[in-house]
Each structure stands twice: as C-alpha cells, then as structure tokens.
Design an enzyme around this catalytic site. Structure first.
Site, short mmCIF file in Angstrom:
data_model
loop_
_atom_site.label_atom_id
_atom_site.label_comp_id
_atom_site.label_asym_id
_atom_site.label_seq_id
_atom_site.Cartn_x
_atom_site.Cartn_y
_atom_site.Cartn_z
N ASN A 9 12.67 42.07 -39.10
CA ASN A 9 13.62 43.02 -39.21
C ASN A 9 13.36 44.02 -37.89
OD1 ASN A 9 14.87 42.76 -41.80
ND2 ASN A 9 12.85 42.57 -42.51
N THR A 10 12.12 44.00 -37.46
CA THR A 10 11.87 45.19 -36.34
C THR A 10 11.35 44.88 -35.03
OG1 THR A 10 9.56 45.39 -37.37
CG2 THR A 10 11.34 47.03 -38.26
N ALA A 11 11.16 43.40 -35.07
CA ALA A 11 10.82 43.14 -33.71
C ALA A 11 11.23 41.77 -33.34
CB ALA A 11 9.23 43.26 -33.55
N GLY A 86 16.01 34.51 -47.68
CA GLY A 86 15.64 34.76 -46.35
C GLY A 86 15.13 33.68 -45.49
N ILE A 87 15.50 33.29 -44.46
CA ILE A 87 14.91 32.25 -43.62
C ILE A 87 13.46 32.43 -43.46
CG2 ILE A 87 15.61 33.18 -41.48
CD1 ILE A 87 15.48 29.50 -42.41
N ASP A 88 13.12 33.57 -43.17
CA ASP A 88 11.52 33.96 -43.08
C ASP A 88 10.68 33.47 -44.33
OD1 ASP A 88 12.57 36.06 -44.58
OD2 ASP A 88 11.28 37.32 -43.80
N THR A 164 -4.06 64.18 -50.35
CA THR A 164 -2.57 63.66 -50.29
C THR A 164 -2.32 62.36 -49.53
OG1 THR A 164 -1.75 65.82 -51.07
CG2 THR A 164 -0.12 64.11 -49.98
#
Length: 237
Positions: A9-11, A86-88, A164
């Site tokens: 999704n990102t790389a 998803g293929i992953d 926090t």
C-alpha cells in the site's frame, strides 16, 4: 534468477530469488542481465512499479501478476468471492502452508494495515480480520479528536499510558495484540498446542510478536516466499 516484486500500500519491495534463496535489494541494483522472469504481488497502485515493468518489457522478460484462486493445490480459500481477498493475504497463507506442513497457522501481517489470517493443518483457509495498522490507528485518532496527540519518540508498549502519547500508542498496540490473541484462542479450541504455528510478518510484525508470543516466527519476506510457491503451482498446472 527470478525478480520478485511486492507492491504494498505504501512501498514497493524488490528481491531476487535463486534456488529458493531470497535477497532483498534496491530497485537501482537489479541485476537485469541475470533475470529470467518477474513475479509480482500487487495490492495497490504504485507508480514505482512502472519503471520496473518497462525494463522487463524492454528486455522481453516474461512477467506475471499473482492472483487469488478458489483453490491452489490442496489449499482452499475461505472467501466465496475469492477475488475479493487481497493477494498479499493469500500469498502469506500459501507460504505458511508450505513452510509449516501439517500445522495450523495464525498469520499476523502488520504494516499499513494489520491482517490476521487462520489456516488449518489440512490447508483450509478460515478467513481472517483486517484492521488499521498501528500508524493508521494513531493518525486517525489524532486527526479526528481534540486534545489527543502523539509523537515519534514514544515507544509502543501494552501498559496503561501515563501521558497522552503513551495512552494512544499503547492502546493501538494492545488492540492489535488482543485481536491476534483472539484468533489464537479460537484455533486452539480445535488443535493441540504443538500443532499450531504463529507466523508474523510486516513492518510491525516483530513488535507484535514480542508482545504476543515469542515462540512464533517472523519473516521479512513472507509475501515473496508465497510468490515462489504460487509460481510452482503455475508451472505444474
């Protein structure tokens, strides 16, 4: 030599494979003169893939995009609409089935999203869960609430937060660990402990393993291993 490409999704992750040995490399160092074919696992669109494909085409190299099917050998996909998986996720199931024959597997692959999949010893995919990855959980919470913030320096833990950033990061990790534990609890009702294998992957896989069960095994190339096994099925079809 095969070239393996994992388009997340990102790389985009690139590796070479020769006689089962996988070596992660960078795109500029691809030894094109030695590559015989290109195998691709693509989850989402990524412009970084196109230059690699252009190189393969210019050299007349065959390239294949892995796909999900209802069955693959003795593996059975849990999804009636198998194309929606998803293929992953499918390739992590394929890899785990072959790496741990005769064992049920709980697979925790945590990156941009966290995916938990369950596989029986006989090769029946049971399905799984998808939730936002740790960073996505935090970003969503911070972006949509007032007076809630995080930082890059606070480490993840599962203890109660005393500030926090601790509260935010520890909640994200605790929720993810609890989901994975739920999958383990479910499958342990039907198999003996020695018949269960925990498999971890993804950028946060090792972190989750540390807070869940160190007896599991982490792989930084699980999708790519799945690609190799997937290709063997295509050759034998």
């Amino acid at each position: 030599m095969r070239l393996l490409i994992d388009v997340g999704n990102t790389a985009v992750k690139v590796a070479t494979e020769r006689q089962g040995q996988i070596s992660v490399i960078s795109e500029p160092t691809i030894p094109w003169q030695d590559v015989s074919e290109v195998l691709i696992a693509q989850v989402g669109k990524n412009d970084d893939l196109e230059p690699i494909l252009q190189q393969a085409k210019s050299r007349s190299l065959p390239y294949m995009f892995a796909t999900v099917t209802a069955t693959l050998g003795d593996l059975v996909c849990a999804y009636p609409e198998f194309n929606n998986l998803g293929i992953d996720r499918w390739l992590t199931v394929v890899a785990s089935h072959h790496l741990f024959p005769g064992k049920a597997c709980v697979i925790v692959d945590s990156g941009t999203a966290t995916k938990v999949d369950v596989l029986t010893a006989s090769g029946q995919h049971q399905g799984g869960w998808i939730l936002p990855g740790l960073d996505m959980m935090i970003d969503s919470l911070v972006a949509n609430t007032q007076k809630v913030f995080s930082d890059e320096h606070t480490e993840f833990a599962t203890s109660f937060g005393k500030n926090t950033p601790n509260a935010v990061k520890n909640a994200a990790l605790s929720a993810t660990v609890a989901l994975a534990q739920r999958a383990i609890d479910e499958i342990e009702q039907s198999v003996e402990a020695q018949q269960l294998q925990l498999v971890f992957a993804g950028g946060y896989g090792e972190l989750i393993q540390q807070h869940l069960d160190n007896s599991g095994i982490y792989f930084d190339d699980l999708v790519m291993q799945g690609l190799i096994y997937w290709r063997k099925y295509q050759q034998n079809a």
